[in-house]
Write an enzyme that holds these catalytic residues in place. Structure first.
Site, PDB file in Angstrom:
ATOM      1  N   GLU A   1       0.633  -1.160  -0.042  1.00 19.87           N
ATOM      2  CA  GLU A   1       0.101  -0.012  -0.032  1.00 19.87           C
ATOM      3  C   GLU A   1       0.777   1.183   0.015  1.00 19.87           C
ATOM      4  O   GLU A   1       0.618   2.168  -0.784  1.00 19.87           O
ATOM      5  CB  GLU A   1      -0.986   0.171   1.210  1.00 19.87           C
ATOM      6  CG  GLU A   1      -2.155  -0.887   0.940  1.00 19.87           C
ATOM      7  CD  GLU A   1      -2.077  -2.425   1.259  1.00 19.87           C
ATOM      8  OE1 GLU A   1      -2.682  -3.182   1.169  1.00 19.87           O
ATOM      9  OE2 GLU A   1      -0.736  -2.643   1.710  1.00 19.87           O
TER      10      GLU A   1
ATOM     11  N   HIS B   1     -10.011  -5.588   9.887  1.00 15.17           N
ATOM     12  CA  HIS B   1     -10.854  -5.176   8.840  1.00 15.17           C
ATOM     13  C   HIS B   1     -12.392  -4.745   9.020  1.00 15.17           C
ATOM     14  O   HIS B   1     -13.302  -4.468   8.085  1.00 15.17           O
ATOM     15  CB  HIS B   1     -11.461  -6.440   7.941  1.00 15.17           C
ATOM     16  CG  HIS B   1     -10.340  -7.412   7.440  1.00 15.17           C
ATOM     17  ND1 HIS B   1      -9.255  -8.144   8.193  1.00 15.17           N
ATOM     18  CD2 HIS B   1     -10.011  -7.531   6.202  1.00 15.17           C
ATOM     19  CE1 HIS B   1      -8.554  -8.623   7.450  1.00 15.17           C
ATOM     20  NE2 HIS B   1      -8.615  -8.505   6.083  1.00 15.17           N
TER      21      HIS B   1
END
Length: 327
Positions: free
Chosen positions: A60, A129
């Protein structure tokens, strides 16, 4: 008008902007051949090819830096976070680069980048998450933050975000992708800095955003049966906050409830409360009520997960409490 799922509304917005402007491109994990984890980029790779729909490694910080560099050179990248929680790995790039380079370059660089993807508490996705990153990014200068809540506003907001010359964090809720709505066949855009008046009322102002909008709307059906007339505002813009719309509502209702999925400590509601107390305290006839998620990592266990977030009955109870406090 046509009935469209939210993921298709987002895909339509992306496709329309890519067709009109060759500088618009998409990058992220599994956005290309796979079509995106929630199918927002489905079929775009076949249409536009590798150079405009880029599958990236699981890195990322690297691909966020690449996207910001591309934005500086005049391209308009759309970065999809497979899950917005993963973008914590790119926090340095988003804060020190995307948020600040326009200022630190003396205005020589524009950063027209959209960072979008699924977030929020889903169904047993686990703590890592189930992040709500709006509070993390709220304090970063230079960013705009948007939280869509319906297919209609998702499409109009994303098109506006892609055309904006500033970095936009675009939050989509993981449980709203299959929501259906009617979309106009003609092109439309929505402002990135305005709240939406969902329901006009006179008794109490309920401010909310993202998935909680739908819990509030569900609760309002019961609240009306109790004889109360709530006004509902969907913030949509989390940075900047549309305090003018909130103030206008408070001038009518004089009571405020904030419903969010964000954590209570340092959340969006905390900032709204601070600004209302600073600027509109005299409008209030009762203390502000804040309904937020628990300040704990979101449990994987389904029953425990449900206990951490706000549901319609808690909203109904809060309205009863604030109305009874002044009667």
């Amino acid at each position: 008008m046509s009935q469209v799922f939210m993921f298709d509304a987002l895909r339509e917005a992306t496709n329309e902007e890519m067709e009109k402007d060759r500088s618009v491109f998409v990058l992220g994990e599994d956005v290309g051949h796979y079509g995106g984890s929630y199918k927002v980029t489905k079929d775009l790779h076949a249409k536009y090819g590798d150079l405009r729909v880029l599958d990236t490694p699981i890195a990322e910080n690297s691909f966020m830096g690449m996207a910001i560099g591309a934005a500086i050179t005049g391209l308009r990248p759309i970065v999809e976070g497979m899950n917005m929680s993963f973008l914590l790995l790119a926090f340095n790039q988003i804060s020190n680069n995307a948020g600040m380079l326009r200022y630190t370059s003396g205005g020589n660089f524009k950063i027209p980048i959209v960072i979008r993807g699924p977030g929020g508490v889903g169904r047993q996705l686990g703590a890592e998450h189930s992040q709500r990153l709006e509070a993390y990014f709220q304090a970063i200068p230079g960013l705009k933050i948007v939280a869509c809540s319906t297919p209609y506003n998702a499409k109009g907001l994303l098109k506006s975000a892609i055309r904006d010359n500033n970095p936009v964090i675009f939050f989509e809720h993981v449980l709203l992708y299959n929501l259906k709505d009617e979309l106009p066949n003609e092109e439309y855009f929505l402002p990135l800095d305005k709240a939406e008046l969902v329901r006009s009322g006179s008794d109490v102002t309920i401010v909310t955003y993202s998935r909680m909008r739908h819990h509030v709307v569900q609760a309002v059906k019961e609240i009306v049966n109790h004889g109360y007339d709530p006004e509902v505002i969907d913030l949509i813009s989390l940075k900047p906050l549309d305090m003018d719309s909130i103030a206008k509502s408070l001038m009518k209702t004089h009571k405020l409830i904030i419903v969010e999925e964000c954590m209570k400590t340092g959340g969006i509601a905390a900032e709204i409360i601070a600004q209302v107390n600073d600027n509109y305290f005299d409008y209030l006839d009762a203390p502000i009520l804040r309904l937020s998620s628990q300040d704990i990592p979101t449990p994987y266990n389904g029953k425990l997960e449900k206990a951490t977030v706000i549901y319609p009955q808690q909203i109904i109870d809060a309205v009863m409490r604030i109305m009874n406090s002044i009667n």
